[in-house]
Design an enzyme around this catalytic site. Sequence first.
Site, PDB file in Angstrom:
ATOM      1  N   ARG A  70       0.861  -1.181   0.000  1.00 45.88           N
ATOM      2  CA  ARG A  70       0.000   0.000   0.000  1.00 45.88           C
ATOM      3  C   ARG A  70       0.900   1.234   0.000  1.00 45.88           C
ATOM      4  NH1 ARG A  70      -4.181   2.686   4.344  1.00 45.88           N
ATOM      5  NH2 ARG A  70      -5.021   4.176   2.842  1.00 45.88           N
ATOM      6  N   HIS A  71       0.516   2.259  -0.738  1.00 41.29           N
ATOM      7  CA  HIS A  71       1.300   3.497  -0.802  1.00 41.29           C
ATOM      8  C   HIS A  71       1.458   4.112   0.587  1.00 41.29           C
ATOM      9  CE1 HIS A  71      -2.159   6.109  -0.065  1.00 41.29           C
ATOM     10  NE2 HIS A  71      -2.840   5.318  -0.890  1.00 41.29           N
ATOM     11  N   ASN A 117      -5.131  11.063   3.679  1.00 46.28           N
ATOM     12  CA  ASN A 117      -5.285   9.935   4.607  1.00 46.28           C
ATOM     13  C   ASN A 117      -5.462  10.464   6.026  1.00 46.28           C
ATOM     14  OD1 ASN A 117      -2.823   8.050   2.817  1.00 46.28           O
ATOM     15  ND2 ASN A 117      -5.000   7.596   2.866  1.00 46.28           N
ATOM     16  N   GLN A 140      -9.943   9.533  -1.220  1.00 46.97           N
ATOM     17  CA  GLN A 140      -9.014   9.867  -2.303  1.00 46.97           C
ATOM     18  C   GLN A 140      -9.421   9.260  -3.634  1.00 46.97           C
ATOM     19  OE1 GLN A 140      -4.652  10.433  -0.795  1.00 46.97           O
ATOM     20  NE2 GLN A 140      -5.475   8.605   0.165  1.00 46.97           N
ATOM     21  N   ARG A 142       0.758   9.038  -5.465  1.00 45.64           N
ATOM     22  CA  ARG A 142       1.087   8.484  -4.156  1.00 45.64           C
ATOM     23  C   ARG A 142       1.664   7.078  -4.262  1.00 45.64           C
ATOM     24  NH1 ARG A 142      -4.460   9.115  -4.827  1.00 45.64           N
ATOM     25  NH2 ARG A 142      -5.821   7.345  -4.302  1.00 45.64           N
ATOM     26  N   GLU A 170      -6.584   3.125  -7.649  1.00 47.61           N
ATOM     27  CA  GLU A 170      -7.570   3.012  -6.576  1.00 47.61           C
ATOM     28  C   GLU A 170      -8.978   3.018  -7.154  1.00 47.61           C
ATOM     29  OE1 GLU A 170      -8.594   1.817  -3.993  1.00 47.61           O
ATOM     30  OE2 GLU A 170      -7.811   3.043  -2.347  1.00 47.61           O
ATOM     31  N   HIS A 180      -3.158   0.638  -3.736  1.00 46.60           N
ATOM     32  CA  HIS A 180      -3.977   1.453  -2.830  1.00 46.60           C
ATOM     33  C   HIS A 180      -4.774   0.577  -1.872  1.00 46.60           C
ATOM     34  CE1 HIS A 180      -3.073   4.823  -5.531  1.00 46.60           C
ATOM     35  NE2 HIS A 180      -3.136   3.894  -6.468  1.00 46.60           N
TER      36      HIS A 180
END
Length: 193
Positions: A8-9, A15, A21, A58, A82, A139
């Site tokens: 995951r980024h 966040n 997002q 990201r 995402e 994501h």
Amino acid sequence: MTAVCLVRHGETDWNLQQKCQGKTDIPLNATGERQARETGEYVKDFSWDIIVTSPLKRAKRTAEIINEYLHLPIVEMDDFKERDYGDAEGMPLEERTKRYPDNIYPNMETLEELTDRLMGGLAKVNQAYPNKKVLIVAHGAAIHALLTEISGGDPELQSTRLVNACLSNIEFAEEKWRIKDYNINSHLSGFIK
């Protein structure tokens, strides 16, 4: 056997603010960059063949920072973007909860569409890099959807919140994907169990 580590980024300001997002292209914040460095430091001790990343900033920046430790080719794939949250993108959690208590947002990508896109991406990775070790930077909701699909809807997994820069390992053997582990975050300073 094809081995995939889903990363995951790192963290973004959205966040922190609990803003939705989705496909909105938000960059990493300083904490997210640190998390990516910690992840790079951790994964460098394993053998990898390639990095695949979502093209969103990201994820791409997380992949680039990790790659400072690995020096591998990076391939961008739209399949790992995402989920598109439609009209809820940019909305803080409190506002989303009030406006859409059922968590169904107008113009949102359906779970079926998301899962089909992601599983299609995994199939492409498996076809392009059979028996290789692949890092995929993506994501939270995307990784969660993949893990849920692969696990057949495991309730424990479904209730797990994947932290920023966590690692989830899956492998393709005997014609199917299986989960080795998920939400690994012990490499992060201030990690959450």
